[in-house]
Design an enzyme around this catalytic site. Structure first.
Site, PDB file in Angstrom:
ATOM      1  N   SER A   1       0.859  -1.190   0.000  1.00  0.00           N
ATOM      2  CA  SER A   1       0.000   0.000   0.000  1.00  0.00           C
ATOM      3  C   SER A   1       0.893   1.238   0.000  1.00  0.00           C
ATOM      4  O   SER A   1       2.081   1.143   0.327  1.00  0.00           O
ATOM      5  CB  SER A   1      -0.858  -0.009   1.267  1.00  0.00           C
ATOM      6  OG  SER A   1      -1.539   1.217   1.436  1.00  0.00           O
TER       7      SER A   1
ATOM      8  N   TYR B   1      -2.743  -0.652  10.665  1.00  0.00           N
ATOM      9  CA  TYR B   1      -2.743  -1.074   9.254  1.00  0.00           C
ATOM     10  C   TYR B   1      -1.453  -0.621   8.571  1.00  0.00           C
ATOM     11  O   TYR B   1      -0.777  -1.413   7.893  1.00  0.00           O
ATOM     12  CB  TYR B   1      -3.974  -0.489   8.552  1.00  0.00           C
ATOM     13  CG  TYR B   1      -4.019  -0.725   7.057  1.00  0.00           C
ATOM     14  CD1 TYR B   1      -4.395  -1.965   6.548  1.00  0.00           C
ATOM     15  CD2 TYR B   1      -3.687   0.293   6.161  1.00  0.00           C
ATOM     16  CE1 TYR B   1      -4.439  -2.184   5.183  1.00  0.00           C
ATOM     17  CE2 TYR B   1      -3.734   0.080   4.789  1.00  0.00           C
ATOM     18  CZ  TYR B   1      -4.117  -1.158   4.303  1.00  0.00           C
ATOM     19  OH  TYR B   1      -4.150  -1.372   2.942  1.00  0.00           O
TER      20      TYR B   1
HETATM   21  P1  NAD Z   1     -11.642  -5.601   0.129  1.00  0.00           P
HETATM   22  O1  NAD Z   1     -12.125  -5.474   1.521  1.00  0.00           O
HETATM   23  O2  NAD Z   1     -12.515  -5.199  -0.991  1.00  0.00           O
HETATM   24  O3  NAD Z   1     -11.153  -7.096  -0.121  1.00  0.00           O
HETATM   25  C1  NAD Z   1     -10.381  -7.780   0.812  1.00  0.00           C
HETATM   26  C2  NAD Z   1     -10.812  -9.228   0.796  1.00  0.00           C
HETATM   27  O4  NAD Z   1     -10.000  -9.948   1.745  1.00  0.00           O
HETATM   28  C3  NAD Z   1     -12.271  -9.407   1.228  1.00  0.00           C
HETATM   29  O5  NAD Z   1     -12.944 -10.207   0.300  1.00  0.00           O
HETATM   30  C4  NAD Z   1     -12.166 -10.063   2.586  1.00  0.00           C
HETATM   31  O6  NAD Z   1     -13.244 -10.930   2.884  1.00  0.00           O
HETATM   32  C5  NAD Z   1     -10.849 -10.806   2.469  1.00  0.00           C
HETATM   33  N1  NAD Z   1     -10.252 -11.094   3.773  1.00  0.00           N
HETATM   34  C6  NAD Z   1     -10.120 -10.239   4.818  1.00  0.00           C
HETATM   35  N2  NAD Z   1      -9.568 -10.869   5.850  1.00  0.00           N
HETATM   36  C7  NAD Z   1      -9.335 -12.145   5.461  1.00  0.00           C
HETATM   37  C8  NAD Z   1      -8.795 -13.276   6.090  1.00  0.00           C
HETATM   38  N3  NAD Z   1      -8.379 -13.241   7.359  1.00  0.00           N
HETATM   39  N4  NAD Z   1      -8.699 -14.437   5.389  1.00  0.00           N
HETATM   40  C9  NAD Z   1      -9.139 -14.502   4.111  1.00  0.00           C
HETATM   41  N5  NAD Z   1      -9.678 -13.455   3.458  1.00  0.00           N
HETATM   42  C10 NAD Z   1      -9.769 -12.294   4.123  1.00  0.00           C
HETATM   43  O7  NAD Z   1     -10.261  -4.815   0.094  1.00  0.00           O
HETATM   44  P2  NAD Z   1      -9.316  -4.348  -1.101  1.00  0.00           P
HETATM   45  O8  NAD Z   1      -9.298  -2.882  -1.068  1.00  0.00           O
HETATM   46  O9  NAD Z   1      -9.612  -5.056  -2.355  1.00  0.00           O
HETATM   47  O10 NAD Z   1      -7.926  -4.814  -0.488  1.00  0.00           O
HETATM   48  C11 NAD Z   1      -7.127  -5.804  -1.109  1.00  0.00           C
HETATM   49  C12 NAD Z   1      -5.684  -5.533  -0.776  1.00  0.00           C
HETATM   50  O11 NAD Z   1      -5.313  -4.261  -1.289  1.00  0.00           O
HETATM   51  C13 NAD Z   1      -5.387  -5.474   0.725  1.00  0.00           C
HETATM   52  O12 NAD Z   1      -4.133  -6.064   0.975  1.00  0.00           O
HETATM   53  C14 NAD Z   1      -5.319  -3.987   1.016  1.00  0.00           C
HETATM   54  O13 NAD Z   1      -4.535  -3.699   2.129  1.00  0.00           O
HETATM   55  C15 NAD Z   1      -4.694  -3.507  -0.276  1.00  0.00           C
HETATM   56  N6  NAD Z   1      -4.856  -2.080  -0.572  1.00  0.00           N
HETATM   57  C16 NAD Z   1      -6.094  -1.564  -0.781  1.00  0.00           C
HETATM   58  C17 NAD Z   1      -6.201  -0.209  -1.065  1.00  0.00           C
HETATM   59  C18 NAD Z   1      -7.518   0.438  -1.318  1.00  0.00           C
HETATM   60  O14 NAD Z   1      -7.534   1.671  -1.388  1.00  0.00           O
HETATM   61  N7  NAD Z   1      -8.601  -0.301  -1.474  1.00  0.00           N
HETATM   62  C19 NAD Z   1      -5.057   0.595  -1.145  1.00  0.00           C
HETATM   63  C20 NAD Z   1      -3.824   0.024  -0.934  1.00  0.00           C
HETATM   64  C21 NAD Z   1      -3.731  -1.327  -0.661  1.00  0.00           C
END
Ligand code: NAD
Length: 258
Positions: free
Chosen positions: A146, A159
């Site tokens: 991130s 986080y």
């Molecule tokens: P999201 O919440 O849409 O998806 C995350 C998924 O992970 C969900 O389906 C959730 O059920 C699953 N999950 C959570 N905990 C879990 C566990 N213990 N075991 C199995 N599955 C689990 O989030 P996203 O935004 O798509 O995030 C995906 C990745 O991208 C993450 O690593 C997040 O930190 C990273 N990220 C997101 C953003 C953003 O702005 N959305 C920015 C930077 C990084």
């Protein structure tokens, strides 16, 4: 001659596929003819989310419902992949847990859960995956980092600390396993329009000003679509990216260039 970003021979495992970036990765990889794809998520609606795909790609796509920070689930999804496809070429550690809380207000259980899901799960994964990749002659691990891996932001608390650990774990593992032909890379997105972001905005207590700050923070003037992030995963998983290891690759609309 192979098309660019060819993944037709790759066996891929990806966590956190029920929504957001993981869903976009799954859709993109299936559409681009991935040889084998196993997706993991804690969300019990997982098989419903992919009802159509599980039927359309019945020989190349499998799902497993479970918590990635629980070692028995890690063994289960790796065993499932090996039993269906005989090897794992690409491991994408994408699932994460996030709560928008300042450090001093963070309950200990939130701190522990954040580190268990976002960092410890990668160690547990490595414990079981690396011996297999070594035997198999190599492989690729992609961790979803991130902008919070690299810069501080209000309320990113535990986080951000966990994503910083992920960035260093990526470098460490890249060095440790370079001689085994195992590459380790992190993709570090800026804000992406996914449920995780909207949830954090709600938790902040002021949804509108949280979202406005996110938009304003990106020099490009907007946040990313999950599909834009998934395309970087596609490139990295192909042989076109064969010289990349140990890198934390920013895909952040200029956020960290400021
Ligand atoms: P999201 O919440 O849409 O998806 C995350 C998924 O992970 C969900 O389906 C959730 O059920 C699953 N999950 C959570 N905990 C879990 C566990 N213990 N075991 C199995 N599955 C689990 O989030 P996203 O935004 O798509 O995030 C995906 C990745 O991208 C993450 O690593 C997040 O930190 C990273 N990220 C997101 C953003 C953003 O702005 N959305 C920015 C930077 C990084």
């Amino acid at each position: 001659m192979k098309e660019p970003f060819d993944i037709s021979s790759k066996v891929v495992v990806c966590t956190g596929i029920a929504s957001g970036i993981g869903k976009a990765i799954t859709d993109t990889f299936l559409a681009n003819g991935v040889h084998g794809f196993v997706g993991v998520d804690i969300d019990e609606t997982l098989d419903n989310v992919y009802k159509k795909e599980l039927s359309n790609y019945s020989r190349s796509f499998y799902t497993l419902c479970g918590d990635v920070s629980d070692e028995k689930n890690v063994k289960k999804y790796l065993d499932l992949t090996l039993s269906k496809f005989g090897r794992i070429d690409v491991m994408i550690n994408n699932a994460a847990y996030a709560q928008a809380i300042e450090i001093h207000n963070t309950p200990e259980e939130v701190w522990d859960k954040t580190f268990n899901v976002n960092v410890k799960s990668l160690y547990i994964n490595a414990k079981h995956l690396i011996p297999h990749m070594k035997t198999n002659g190599g492989g690729l691990i992609i961790n979803t980092g991130s902008i919070s891996s690299h810069v501080g932001m209000p309320t990113q608390g535990a986080y951000a600390a966990s994503k910083g650990a992920l960035a260093q774990l990526t470098r460490q593992m890249a060095i440790e396993y370079a001689g085994d032909n195992i590459r380790v890379v992190a993709v570090c997105p800026g804000t992406v329009d996914t449920p995780l972001v909207h949830e954090s905005a709600k938790q902040s207590g002021d949804y509108d000003s949280y979202m406005k700050k996110l938009y304003d923070g990106h020099p490009i003037g907007r946040i990313a679509k999950p599909e834009e992030i998934a395309k970087l995963f596609l490139y990295l998983s192909s042989d076109d990216a064969s010289f990349i290891t140990g890198a934390n690759i920013m895909i952040d609309g200029g956020f960290t260039a400021q």
